[in-house]
Design an enzyme around this catalytic site. Structure first.
Site, PDB file in Angstrom:
ATOM      1  CE1 TYR A 184      -7.855  -1.622  -5.394  1.00  0.00           C
ATOM      2  CE2 TYR A 184      -6.130  -2.769  -6.588  1.00  0.00           C
ATOM      3  CZ  TYR A 184      -6.519  -1.839  -5.631  1.00  0.00           C
ATOM      4  OH  TYR A 184      -5.560  -1.144  -4.933  1.00  0.00           O
ATOM      5  CE  LYS A 214      -6.696  -3.720  10.486  1.00  0.00           C
ATOM      6  NZ  LYS A 214      -5.625  -3.385  11.450  1.00  0.00           N
ATOM      7  CG  ASP A 259      -2.451  -2.422  11.115  1.00  0.00           C
ATOM      8  OD1 ASP A 259      -2.324  -3.649  10.927  1.00  0.00           O
ATOM      9  OD2 ASP A 259      -3.106  -1.960  12.062  1.00  0.00           O
ATOM     10  CG  ASP A 267      -2.079  -1.358  -5.929  1.00  0.00           C
ATOM     11  OD1 ASP A 267      -0.955  -1.018  -6.330  1.00  0.00           O
ATOM     12  OD2 ASP A 267      -3.129  -0.846  -6.353  1.00  0.00           O
ATOM     13  CG  ASP A 281       3.212   1.153  -5.552  1.00  0.00           C
ATOM     14  OD1 ASP A 281       3.582   0.204  -6.272  1.00  0.00           O
ATOM     15  OD2 ASP A 281       2.477   2.067  -5.946  1.00  0.00           O
TER      16      ASP A 281
END
Length: 357
Positions: free
Chosen positions: A141, A192, A224, A248, A252
């Site tokens: 970001y 990852k 994942d 993020d 959620d």
């Protein structure tokens, strides 16, 4: 000790939910004699409309001068056509970076009264209590270079960069281990590392930090698989530490285990526990102005503010107990309502928490 709070209602449902949180702040201040001082300004789209910038220089100075910041939410279709540098979200990212708010705490706690509000079976989520520690000021970001370019064949290409330095990983890993030490002494680091170079460094640094925490059990999980495990067996997790983008997404996802993202608060802290506190949900422009948004995540963010930035644990506990009492009484906003309960609006829910205090 100064206890100045900068209040930034923001966009969409932000002003509605923040108004209820302010009621709670004022009530707990009067009850417990905290000596709070509230200062108000704008961030995001509302700031662009007022100042021509999603984060005005004078607002940033007010944030620096304050001891904590309470934020509603930013963004909405009204500002979608703006230059990317002027969009509401850039103001949010900038204030996080300028204040050094690198550690984002996102608890996913299922209130027992809402076990049936989750889309998962009650036995899968009952007793859920997860803390996601998200790195907030680095990663994709904020990474440079970023942008769009035209290739030799005339095709447009967009690109972003995902950088992490050793120090950035080390400080957020330490937050994760510290939080795990205070809870169930289990930390899962999500990355990852089978694909991303940034994740390979992340994992190596987390392993280094772990040597100072022999009492905390460290595990690693690819993002994942973590997403799958959050739905399959979420109670295996205690504390999760992860990077900005993964955090993020996973926070959620975890919010829906609790029945509604409208129930999840968050804290974004610097190295000295100065923080910005906001609900995990967005500005929900589709329901803005209707008086139906759930203010409980913002009210619970106030509890986190008192706990982390002002060390007022008793007052924080009182707010959290008051939310539990209101849920026990059967009051529900639309997002957590089901047959047999009383549906109320934003203001009525806020008033009920104030009354419970």
């Amino acid at each position: 000790m100064s206890k100045q709070i900068l209040v930034l209602p923001g966009d969409g449902i932000g002003p509605e939910i923040v108004a209820e949180a302010v009621k709670v702040l004022q009530r707990i201040d009067a009850r417990d004699g905290l000596g709070l001082e509230l200062v108000f300004d704008e961030l995001g789209g509302a700031a662009y409309d007022k100042y021509g910038s999603p984060l005005a220089d004078e607002t940033l100075e007010r944030a620096r001068a304050a001891d904590a910041v309470l934020l509603g939410a930013v963004g909405g279709p009204k500002w979608d056509a703006l230059d990317p540098a002027l969009r509401p979200e850039r103001g949010l990212l900038k204030i996080r970076a300028e204040l050094g708010l690198f550690g984002n705490l996102r608890p996913a706690i299922l209130y027992p009264q809402l076990a049936n509000a989750s889309t998962l079976k009650a036995e899968v989520v009952a007793g859920l209590d997860i803390l996601i520690v998200r790195e907030l000021t680095g990663g994709i970001y904020f990474g440079q270079p970023r942008g769009t370019r035209t290739l030799d064949n005339g095709e447009r290409q967009a690109y972003d960069t995902l950088p992490y330095s050793e120090s950035e990983v080390r400080r957020i890993a330490k937050v994760g281990f510290d939080m795990a030490r205070l809870r169930g002494k289990k930390l899962c680091s999500v990355d990852k590392a089978n694909v991303l170079a940034s994740s390979q460094l992340w994992r190596a640094i987390v392993e280094q930090v772990a040597t100072a925490y022999p009492d905390v059990a460290l595990s690693h999980m690819y993002v994942d698989n973590a997403a799958m495990q959050l739905v399959r067996a979420p109670k295996q997790f205690d504390v999760i530490v992860t990077d900005n983008m993964f955090g993020d997404i996973l926070s959620d996802q975890a919010s829906m285990l609790t029945g509604s993202i409208g129930m999840l608060p968050s804290a974004s802290l610097d190295a000295n526990n100065k923080g910005m506190y906001e609900p995990c949900h967005g500005s929900a422009p589709d329901i803005a102005g209707q008086g139906i948004a759930n203010p409980l995540a913002t009210i619970l963010s106030v509890a986190m503010l008192l706990r982390y930035s002002f060390a007022q644990a008793d007052s924080a506990d009182a707010i959290e107990r008051a939310v539990g009492k209101v849920l026990d009484s059967g009051l529900r906003t639309a997002d957590i309502w089901s047959d047999g309960f009383t549906k109320v609006g934003t203001a009525a829910m806020g008033d009920a928490v104030v009354a419970a205090l």
